[in-house]
Scaffold this motif. Structure first.
Motif: not given
Length: 256
Positions: A31-33, A63-67
């Protein structure tokens, strides 16, 4: 499966991205990649937690995540309640479940009056006998409808499976001989309708650990399905399936 033709990945969480508080390393690394390569979303049937808590948890795993990346049965449930103009329901859910509905629908009433027209059952981690009794009494009224957020029998945990909404629904079927008329979470495609409006099914991949929810939802939507063996399912579950997963991997660390 030609990964180069894919544009959107949808990941289950419990048992797929992490188990409890422990990240599943290969999948988290994938996921990160690939956050810039694919439109990645995260899907949970678990309606007992605040959606912002998932964002915080995934960010804590790097993990660069938003809602807006979160998908939950709570979202189509609230949409349906609003579109039908339902005024009063009896919710079987915990404090986070109730808080979400109150925030989305401030005029919605919770109660057992004659005006109550619907029982909604979620993953209630604060379930009491009183809630079961009140909801069963309401469901004996023919004018009261019956909805559920999702059908999962168990919720995975580091110590073993825990009873989930599907187990509660089995109790209602025994007690009042009723099954929910509408279920919003996997394997229903209601939960991924916003993505199906943006992508063709062949451009999408569902990644999960459960055959009876993750796999069936992917098939219902026409998506490819990657089964990861980091959660509930094992290779021993595969023989005899009408349709095999597109891929079976220990985790997504095996996918380049």
């Amino acid at each position: 499966m030609d990964i180069a033709k894919k544009r959107c990945f949808v990941f289950d969480l419990d048992g797929t991205v992490y188990m409890g508080d422990k990240p599943i390393a290969g999948t988290v690394d994938f996921i990160r990649r690939n956050l810039q390569r694919f439109d990645i979303h995260f899907l949970t049937n678990n309606t007992s937690k605040n959606l912002n808590d998932y964002v915080t948890k995934l960010r804590g795993m790097g993990i660069d995540m938003d809602l807006p990346r979160m998908l939950s049965p709570l979202i189509p449930l609230a949409d349906r309640l609003e579109s039908e103009g339902i005024a009063e329901i009896y919710p079987v859910g915990n404090a986070n479940f109730l808080a979400y509905l109150r925030e989305r629908l401030p005029n919605l009433r919770f109660g057992t009056s004659e005006a109550c027209s619907l029982v909604v059952v979620g993953y209630d981690t604060e379930l009491t006998y009183q809630k079961l009794a009140e909801s069963c009494l309401l469901l004996q009224r023919p004018d009261v409808r019956f909805w559920a957020t999702h059908p999962d029998d168990v919720c995975p945990s580091p110590r073993g499976p825990l009873p989930d909404t599907g187990s509660f629904l089995a109790l209602y079927e025994k007690a009042v001989k009723r099954r929910p008329e509408l279920i919003f979470g996997k394997p229903s495609t209601l939960i991924v309708e916003p993505l199906l409006a943006r992508y063709r099914p062949e451009e999408m991949v569902m990644v999960g650990d459960r055959l009876y929810t993750d796999k069936v939802m992917a098939e219902n939507a026409g998506m490819d399905f990657i089964l990861v063996l980091s959660g509930e399912s094992t290779r021993e579950d595969l023989p005899g399936l009408d349709r095999q997963p597109t891929l079976v991997l220990d985790d997504l660390g095996q996918l380049q």
